[in-house]
Enzyme design. Structure first.
Site, PDB file in Angstrom:
ATOM      1  N   LYS A 215       1.015  -1.218  -0.028  1.00  0.00           N
ATOM      2  CA  LYS A 215       0.028  -0.109  -0.001  1.00  0.00           C
ATOM      3  C   LYS A 215       1.076   1.304   0.014  1.00  0.00           C
ATOM      4  O   LYS A 215       0.634   2.186  -0.799  1.00  0.00           O
ATOM      5  CB  LYS A 215      -0.953  -0.012   0.973  1.00  0.00           C
ATOM      6  CG  LYS A 215      -1.812   1.017   1.362  1.00  0.00           C
ATOM      7  CD  LYS A 215      -2.754   1.200   2.416  1.00  0.00           C
ATOM      8  CE  LYS A 215      -3.400   2.204   2.827  1.00  0.00           C
ATOM      9  NZ  LYS A 215      -4.335   2.219   3.818  1.00  0.00           N
ATOM     10  N   GLU A 221      10.726  -4.565   4.651  1.00  0.00           N
ATOM     11  CA  GLU A 221      10.742  -6.227   4.189  1.00  0.00           C
ATOM     12  C   GLU A 221      10.251  -6.085   2.581  1.00  0.00           C
ATOM     13  O   GLU A 221      10.991  -6.813   1.930  1.00  0.00           O
ATOM     14  CB  GLU A 221       9.912  -7.068   4.911  1.00  0.00           C
ATOM     15  CG  GLU A 221      10.038  -6.996   6.471  1.00  0.00           C
ATOM     16  CD  GLU A 221       9.270  -5.991   7.271  1.00  0.00           C
ATOM     17  OE1 GLU A 221       9.105  -5.003   6.726  1.00  0.00           O
ATOM     18  OE2 GLU A 221       9.383  -6.241   8.514  1.00  0.00           O
ATOM     19  N   GLY A 277      -4.711  -1.939   5.017  1.00  0.00           N
ATOM     20  CA  GLY A 277      -4.015  -3.319   4.489  1.00  0.00           C
ATOM     21  C   GLY A 277      -4.645  -4.580   4.868  1.00  0.00           C
ATOM     22  O   GLY A 277      -4.650  -5.470   3.947  1.00  0.00           O
ATOM     23  N   ARG A 278      -5.239  -4.649   5.982  1.00  0.00           N
ATOM     24  CA  ARG A 278      -5.726  -6.023   6.289  1.00  0.00           C
ATOM     25  C   ARG A 278      -7.182  -6.156   5.989  1.00  0.00           C
ATOM     26  O   ARG A 278      -7.709  -7.129   6.140  1.00  0.00           O
ATOM     27  CB  ARG A 278      -5.663  -6.231   7.957  1.00  0.00           C
ATOM     28  CG  ARG A 278      -6.245  -5.196   8.991  1.00  0.00           C
ATOM     29  CD  ARG A 278      -6.127  -5.076  10.177  1.00  0.00           C
ATOM     30  NE  ARG A 278      -6.563  -3.983  11.030  1.00  0.00           N
ATOM     31  CZ  ARG A 278      -5.658  -2.698  11.179  1.00  0.00           C
ATOM     32  NH1 ARG A 278      -4.670  -2.605  10.627  1.00  0.00           N
ATOM     33  NH2 ARG A 278      -6.171  -1.726  11.839  1.00  0.00           N
ATOM     34  N   GLU A 363      -4.502  -6.867  14.671  1.00  0.00           N
ATOM     35  CA  GLU A 363      -3.853  -5.645  14.229  1.00  0.00           C
ATOM     36  C   GLU A 363      -5.319  -4.531  14.516  1.00  0.00           C
ATOM     37  O   GLU A 363      -4.929  -3.268  14.766  1.00  0.00           O
ATOM     38  CB  GLU A 363      -3.702  -5.677  12.904  1.00  0.00           C
ATOM     39  CG  GLU A 363      -2.614  -4.582  12.678  1.00  0.00           C
ATOM     40  CD  GLU A 363      -1.972  -4.430  11.364  1.00  0.00           C
ATOM     41  OE1 GLU A 363      -2.217  -4.512  10.311  1.00  0.00           O
ATOM     42  OE2 GLU A 363      -0.351  -4.863  11.547  1.00  0.00           O
ATOM     43  N   HIS A 394      -5.431 -33.481  17.200  1.00  0.00           N
ATOM     44  CA  HIS A 394      -4.234 -34.500  17.892  1.00  0.00           C
ATOM     45  C   HIS A 394      -3.106 -33.723  18.181  1.00  0.00           C
ATOM     46  O   HIS A 394      -1.791 -34.277  18.327  1.00  0.00           O
ATOM     47  CB  HIS A 394      -3.777 -35.440  16.498  1.00  0.00           C
ATOM     48  CG  HIS A 394      -4.975 -36.341  16.270  1.00  0.00           C
ATOM     49  ND1 HIS A 394      -5.071 -37.590  17.029  1.00  0.00           N
ATOM     50  CD2 HIS A 394      -6.006 -36.324  15.334  1.00  0.00           C
ATOM     51  CE1 HIS A 394      -6.320 -38.321  16.444  1.00  0.00           C
ATOM     52  NE2 HIS A 394      -6.749 -37.374  15.393  1.00  0.00           N
ATOM     53  N   LYS A 514       9.612  -1.003  14.137  1.00  0.00           N
ATOM     54  CA  LYS A 514      10.004  -0.611  12.750  1.00  0.00           C
ATOM     55  C   LYS A 514      11.210   0.572  12.713  1.00  0.00           C
ATOM     56  O   LYS A 514      12.168   0.414  12.118  1.00  0.00           O
ATOM     57  CB  LYS A 514       9.245  -0.068  11.642  1.00  0.00           C
ATOM     58  CG  LYS A 514       7.773  -1.045  11.280  1.00  0.00           C
ATOM     59  CD  LYS A 514       7.038  -0.119  10.390  1.00  0.00           C
ATOM     60  CE  LYS A 514       5.790  -0.944   9.909  1.00  0.00           C
ATOM     61  NZ  LYS A 514       4.794  -0.148   9.331  1.00  0.00           N
TER      62      LYS A 514
HETATM   63  O1  F6P Z   1       2.085  -4.188   9.772  1.00  0.00           O
HETATM   64  C1  F6P Z   1       1.823  -3.143   9.612  1.00  0.00           C
HETATM   65  C2  F6P Z   1       1.258  -2.883   8.315  1.00  0.00           C
HETATM   66  O2  F6P Z   1       1.217  -1.498   7.887  1.00  0.00           O
HETATM   67  C3  F6P Z   1       0.198  -3.459   7.989  1.00  0.00           C
HETATM   68  O3  F6P Z   1      -1.032  -2.891   8.573  1.00  0.00           O
HETATM   69  C4  F6P Z   1       0.177  -3.863   6.514  1.00  0.00           C
HETATM   70  O4  F6P Z   1      -0.816  -4.487   6.026  1.00  0.00           O
HETATM   71  C5  F6P Z   1       1.407  -4.006   6.288  1.00  0.00           C
HETATM   72  O5  F6P Z   1       2.090  -3.240   7.328  1.00  0.00           O
HETATM   73  C6  F6P Z   1       2.149  -3.984   4.963  1.00  0.00           C
HETATM   74  O6  F6P Z   1       2.028  -2.682   4.610  1.00  0.00           O
HETATM   75  P1  F6P Z   1       2.262  -2.157   3.024  1.00  0.00           P
HETATM   76  O7  F6P Z   1       0.868  -2.792   2.194  1.00  0.00           O
HETATM   77  O8  F6P Z   1       2.107  -0.636   3.050  1.00  0.00           O
HETATM   78  O9  F6P Z   1       3.523  -2.775   2.449  1.00  0.00           O
END
Ligand code: F6P
Length: 552
Positions: A215, A221, A277-278, A363, A394, A514
């Site tokens: 987003k 990452e 995002g979620r 979240e 199990h 972060k």
């Molecule tokens: O973990 C924090 C967060 O902002 C989530 O809410 C989001 O889904 C994820 O990082 C990834 O963010 P982006 O889509 O901006 O890379």
């Protein structure tokens, strides 16, 4: 548009009359057993069940009476739940701390609908992106779109994390039955290099398309993985920069970062800041899903989402599946002391559903202050976790049946299997029914003794029962059913957050780690011994890692 719903709930949650009444009531309920509740009401199993849009929810195995349910519904009214739902659908900025509308429901609104954000009907924008995704998917799936060397695209790798990964992975696994088996789909999320290395180790760059999903397009990452992917792709394609255009597309709200990365904005699929995002698996973030299952199935999934959106918006609270699920989760959390909810899908295709729900629920509702910034004096979001049945049986079910904690369970099952093998499905469904029954009714000391169990062994074989569960049944796992299930949980989360009076749509709790990580990276990579200003534990860990690194 300003938030207009604030006036509705004047009183802090614990001072609302329904909350106080629930508190008193919970002391009585604590003494009731589900055995008695069923014995005194032979119709309970039919009465405390509701069906909507093809989802059947049996909530009779919760430790509730009609009084409990009435009080919970009263609490929802006193908390202004209806107004909050309307505010979301109207596009008000209910994500208060980020000053944003919350409109994942617009992502599945049918063409012709109107949802206005800051004076603009966003539904046509949503359908424009859907059309762009459809055209792209058709070109890839038909083989019309080839890679830089003219080879067809056989491998699709989504790079993203959090909401830009968990939804796509979950949906791919859930709908694998409907997917294009000629193509390989992989998902890279972890910044651990192993994730990328294993994803590409047997792939040919000439046949591999990367979808960089983020987003913000700034997530550490994802950006580290995306740059590694670019190097890997270029190295396999003779270093020709123009190959990037054929092997990389982006899904983002941030066009300028996308073009800085080197992806042509015409290869970008957009979405909007009003999609959290979620809550984004049904936006362009679902591009990998559409590539896997095709545009028609993707649209069927959106229709499923929309069916539950409409139900949530219009059904009376007492017949409203997400509202009931949310209220029951709140009851178990705040009044019966449960700390977790186990989500137990009896369908192997839903193996990543609990992981997906972890972000959606935790979240969203893992918050310690109200919308107005005051510390809450009650528990908020429970811990969601789970594994598919029957594997969990199990493993950890022992603790659910006989441990000392109360763990409400959501059982999910389907009437018709997607892979009919002998009587597997009958055995599977017998198990889901048996587990809910065993948790609710248990096995008394007298029953155990009557089986001839020696006295010393009796306590070990007693099942106390009275463990709450919901059973969610649907006819079959289809794209539409998946949309309905996800929307069910989204709106259950909404219901809980609205009553807790928290912002379910921000996620400030992920920020601190972060920032600290960004500070530590140069300290780790410094060629000279860095001056470390952390605590003694963190300093020692960094130094130890620097030592490992030198000897590696
Ligand atoms: O973990 C924090 C967060 O902002 C989530 O809410 C989001 O889904 C994820 O990082 C990834 O963010 P982006 O889509 O901006 O890379």
């Amino acid at each position: 548009m300003e938030v207009v719903t604030e006036a509705v709930k004047e009183l802090p949650l614990m001072e609302r009359s329904a909350w106080k009444a629930l508190n008193t009531h919970s002391k009585k309920i604590g003494k009731l057993h589900l055995r008695d509740l069923f014995a005194t009401d032979p119709e309970r199993g039919r009465r405390l069940a509701v069906e909507a849009a093809g989802l059947y929810l049996d909530y009779s195995k919760n430790r509730v009476t009609d009084d409990t349910l009435n009080l919970l519904l009263q609490l929802a009214e006193e908390s202004g739940l209806r107004a909050r739902i309307e505010a979301m659908f109207r596009g008000e900025k209910i994500n208060r701390t980020e000053k944003r509308a919350v409109l994942h429901v617009a992502l599945r609104a049918p063409q012709g609908a109107s949802i206005v954000v800051e004076g603009r009907n966003v539904v046509p924008d949503v359908h424009d992106v859907l059309q762009k995704m459809t055209d792209f998917s058709n070109r890839v799936r038909s083989g019309a779109l080839t890679g830089h060397t003219g080879k067809p695209i056989r491998n699709i790798i989504n790079i993203g994390i959090g909401g830009s990964d968990l939804g796509p992975v979950m949906a791919y696994e859930a709908l694998r039955h409907y997917s294009d088996r000629e193509r390989t789909f992989r998902f890279v999320s972890n910044v651990d290099g192993t994730d990328f290395a294993e994803a590409v180790r047997d792939l040919n760059p000439a046949e591999t398309l990367f979808i960089v999903s983020s987003k913000t397009f700034t997530t550490l990452e994802t950006m580290v993985n995306a740059h590694t992917a670019r190097e890997w792709s270029l190295a396999g394609l003779g270093g020709e920069l123009k190959s990037v255009a054929r092997h990389f597309v982006a899904v983002s709200t941030n066009a300028s970062e996308v073009s800085k990365f080197g992806i042509d904005p015409k290869n970008m699929f957009g979405f909007w800041d009003w999609v959290g995002g979620r809550y984004s698996m049904d936006s362009a973030i679902g591009l990998s899903t559409m590539l896997a299952i095709g545009p028609d199935h993707f649209r069927a999934m959106l229709e499923g989402f929309h069916a539950i959106d409409e139900h949530f918006r219009t059904a009376p609270l007492e017949r409203n599946l997400p509202v009931l699920m949310g209220l029951l989760a709140l009851w178990n959390t705040n009044f019966l002391g449960a700390e977790t909810v186990a989500v137990l899908p009896y369908d192997q295709y839903l193996k990543r559903f609990p992981a997906y729900l972890q972000q959606l629920t935790m979240e969203s509702n893992g918050k310690h202050v109200t919308l107005h910034g005051t510390e809450v004096d009650y528990q908020t979001g429970p811990i969601y976790w789970g594994e598919p049945g029957t594997n969990g049986q199990h493993s950890f079910y022992q603790l659910i049946h006989q441990g000392t904690r109360l763990i409400p369970c959501d059982f999910i099952a389907f009437g018709r299997p997607l892979n009919q093998l002998k009587h597997h499905h009958d055995v599977l469904i017998a198990n889901v029914c048996a587990q809910a029954e065993a948790l609710a009714f248990g096995k008394t000391r007298a029953q155990v003794a009557a089986e001839g169990t020696p006295d010393w062994l009796v306590p070990h074989r007693v099942f106390e029962g009275n463990r709450p569960s919901n059973s969610i049944f649907a006819e079959q796992l289809t794209p539409s059913t998946l949309g309905k299930l996800v929307a069910l949980y989204e709106h259950s989360v909404f219901t809980q957050g609205a009553i807790w009076d928290i912002d379910s749509f921000d996620q400030w709790g992920v920020e601190l780690g972060k920032i600290l990580a960004k500070r530590i990276i140069p300290e780790i990579e410094s060629p000279v011994e860095p001056m470390l200003g952390h605590d003694s534990s963190t300093n020692t860990l960094i130094r130890r890692y620097r030592d490992y690194r030198q000897t590696a």
